[in-house]
Motif scaffolding. Structure first.
Motif, PDB file in Angstrom:
ATOM      1  N   ASP A 516       0.821  -1.218   0.000  1.00 42.69           N
ATOM      2  CA  ASP A 516       0.000   0.000   0.000  1.00 42.69           C
ATOM      3  C   ASP A 516       0.850   1.262   0.000  1.00 42.69           C
ATOM      4  N   LYS A 519       1.974   2.196  -3.680  1.00 42.62           N
ATOM      5  CA  LYS A 519       1.035   2.302  -4.794  1.00 42.62           C
ATOM      6  C   LYS A 519       1.163   3.628  -5.545  1.00 42.62           C
ATOM      7  N   GLU A 551      -2.961   1.988  -9.332  1.00 43.15           N
ATOM      8  CA  GLU A 551      -2.779   0.604  -8.907  1.00 43.15           C
ATOM      9  C   GLU A 551      -3.768   0.331  -7.785  1.00 43.15           C
ATOM     10  N   THR A 552      -4.619  -0.700  -7.957  1.00 44.00           N
ATOM     11  CA  THR A 552      -5.677  -0.979  -6.978  1.00 44.00           C
ATOM     12  C   THR A 552      -5.636  -2.409  -6.449  1.00 44.00           C
ATOM     13  N   ALA A 559      -0.819  -7.715  -8.554  1.00 42.60           N
ATOM     14  CA  ALA A 559      -0.928  -6.311  -8.914  1.00 42.60           C
ATOM     15  C   ALA A 559      -2.147  -6.103  -9.812  1.00 42.60           C
TER      16      ALA A 559
END
Length: 584
Positions: A516, A519, A551-552, A559
């Motif tokens: 996280d 990201k 990027e989620t 990824a």
């Protein structure tokens, strides 16, 4: 008296015909000088209506039977519009407030609606004029003197022509000495001549029981000769520094505002209204501060009070998000030399500021690219030189083969750095274009070895409007996944349409994913395991046409890169667009 009138009859009828030809030719000539001028157009309408009136008058007096005379009297009911056009022309020529666009409703109510009412009454009734037979004179048109409609029309005519004369005289007196005053003087004399002959023919002679061809056309001929003289001698209606100013102000591409000492807008052109997003008639009477931020207003006031002029003052108009304007202006003084207000020039520089920002950003990125590329190439050259040095000292060294492999890899890295730098410097050089999405992804996947990794492509048959370097984005995303995915076995690329009309393109793998806290960092220049420019470069390329990437994914589960293509920048391959074409 009857003998004298009989002798003059042919000459008076001739004046009707002569005035018809003169007014028509003069109106056409004036209109041709400046077709876009409202004053010139009004003059054409005035002279054309006078031409029709004169022809109708001549046809009446040349008729010998009642039916024809009755026909031309009824057709002549519309002569009243000549008065309306005369008044309107005078107001427009003198730049009277009633002639302004925002007063169009008042002018229509006070001037044209009564004229239309009188014309319709005259056309459908005998309450204004009737046809009579006078001994020795033949058929004549007689006023219905006792009719309220006739009295009202006469009052309208006298009031209208009297107002035109008054406005003209006031404008003549206030005009500066020289060409403009001479123009006003001749027009006033011409209007007075027409009024004089009209009163003689419509009031004096009928009171004496004399009914003859309307003498007003003698005044019309005199008026036409005076106008022609003003056109030839003083440049009336022609393009000159004096006459062109209103037209220049109206059509100039920059906004122009004239404000009084209290900051109230006195006059503004159409361009100013467009800049502030309001109607042209909505600006006069409003404070400048309603459209320009307080800080800019304060700077304008200080500059006007100090130097008397200012320029290149940038501001963001209130209520116009994203717009930037450049302000310039100067103080305005009255004839006594006292401050009377200021004039403000407003220029929309939004596109210029955006271009400046883009250029500055590009320079910053290229500068950073140069620094990082030079640093990386320098490191690789140092390592290459070190391995080559070891080989030179001992070509039979047991690790010589490994040194040679590392040297080759370093040389390949240097080549990639140089190739990337060459591609990045072309960023934004070429115009965006429509590009098919599926072939773009297929070429990127086909150009990257991926043994043991399944690449599943399920995308809609669409085209995206993007920078020509966009295929590099697809290549970069696939290469990053294969290189840094952490043992991925499957990589999928899918698309779906969102509720807002955007198209979402998803690159998803089953690898280690991205933490996280990384990201957003992965899209920064200089962050990464290689050059650090791959994803930063991808985001920049996509942003050219408003496409975004983020990027989620979840760390540990793979990824997931989501590319959002706004509505209007993608379409089915059959050409049916989902929104406005950005290329148009």
């Amino acid at each position: 008296m009857p003998d004298i009138l009989a002798a003059l009859f042919p000459a008076l009828v001739g004046f009707c015909i002569v005035s018809a030809f003169i007014t028509y030719g003069l109106g056409a000539y004036v209109f041709a000088q400046s077709p876009s001028s409202a004053v010139n157009r009004l003059f054409l309408v005035l002279t054309f209506s006078a031409t029709i009136w004169a022809l109708g008058e001549s046809l009446f007096w040349n008729s010998t039977d009642y039916d024809n005379c009755f026909l031309w009297v009824k057709a002549g009911s519309f002569w009243i519009f000549v008065v309306a056009f005369m008044v309107h022309f005078t107001l427009a020529f003198t730049d009277h407030p009633l002639a302004q666009e925002k007063k169009r409703g008042a002018l229509l109510t006070l001037l044209y609606l009564p004229a239309l009412l009188f014309a319709l009454i005259g056309l459908s009734t005998d309450l204004i004029y009737t046809v009579g037979l006078l001994p020795g004179a033949g058929y004549v048109y007689l006023p219905a003197s006792a009719s309220p409609a006739y009295l009202a029309e006469r009052a309208y005519v006298l009031l209208g022509l009297g107002s035109a004369a008054y406005v003209g005289i006031v404008s003549w007196q206030r005009a500066p000495a020289g060409r403009v005053r001479s123009q006003n003087r001749l027009i006033c004399i011409g209007i007075a001549t027409v009024i004089g002959f009209g009163v003689l023919s419509g009031e004096v002679l009928p009171a004496l029981g004399v009914y003859i061809v309307d003498l007003t056309f003698i005044g019309v001929v005199v008026f036409s000769f005076l106008i022609a003289h003003a056109v030839r001698r003083y440049g009336l209606f022609t393009l000159s520094p004096q006459t062109a100013v209103p037209e220049i102000i109206r059509t100039m591409p920059d906004g122009l505002i004239l404000a009084d000492r209290n900051g109230k807008i006195v006059m503004a052109n159409m361009s100013a209204a467009e800049v502030f997003g309001v109607g042209e008639a909505d600006l006069p009477g409003e404070p400048v501060g309603q459209f320009i931020p307080p800080a800019a207003c304060a700077a304008i006031g200080a500059a006007v009070a100090g130097r008397g002029r200012f320029s290149d003052l940038e501001a963001a108009p209130d209520g116009r998000e994203g717009m930037v304007v450049s302000l310039a202006g100067a103080s305005v003084r009255n004839p006594d030399g006292e401050p009377a207000g200021f004039v403000l020039i407003v220029r929309d520089i939004t596109d210029r500021k955006a271009a400046e920002t883009a250029l500055r950003t590009a320079n910053q990125k290229l500068s950073l690219l140069s620094q990082v590329t030079c640093h990386d190439i320098g490191n690789d050259v140092t390592g290459l030189a070190w391995y080559l040095g070891l080989l030179k000292e001992d070509r039979m060294h047991p690790d010589g083969e490994a040194y040679l492999d590392r040297s080759i890899r370093l040389a390949e890295n240097i080549r990639k750095h140089l190739e990337f730098a060459r591609e990045y410097q072309m960023f934004g050089v070429y115009q965006p274009d429509w590009q098919p999405l599926e072939p773009m992804i297929a070429r990127a996947a086909g150009g990257i070895p991926h043994p043991g990794v399944e690449i599943a492509v399920r995308v809609a048959p669409v085209e995206v409007y993007a920078d020509p370097l966009s295929p590099k984005v697809m290549h970069n995303l696939l290469e990053n996944a294969l290189r840094h995915g952490g043992g991925i076995t499957r990589l999928s690329i899918t698309t779906d349409e969102q509720a807002d009309g955007a198209l979402r393109v998803v690159f998803e793998d089953d690898g280690a994913g991205i933490r996280d806290d990384e990201k957003e960092k992965i899209f920064r220049c200089g962050y990464g395991k290689n050059t650090g420019f791959g994803l930063a470069f991808a985001r920049d390329i996509l942003s050219v046409t408003g496409i975004t990437i983020r990027e989620t994914g979840a760390a540990g589960r793979g990824a997931r890169f989501e590319i959002s293509v706004p509505a209007g920048t993608w379409r089915p391959v059959d050409g049916r667009e989902t929104g406005p074409n950005p290329g148009e």
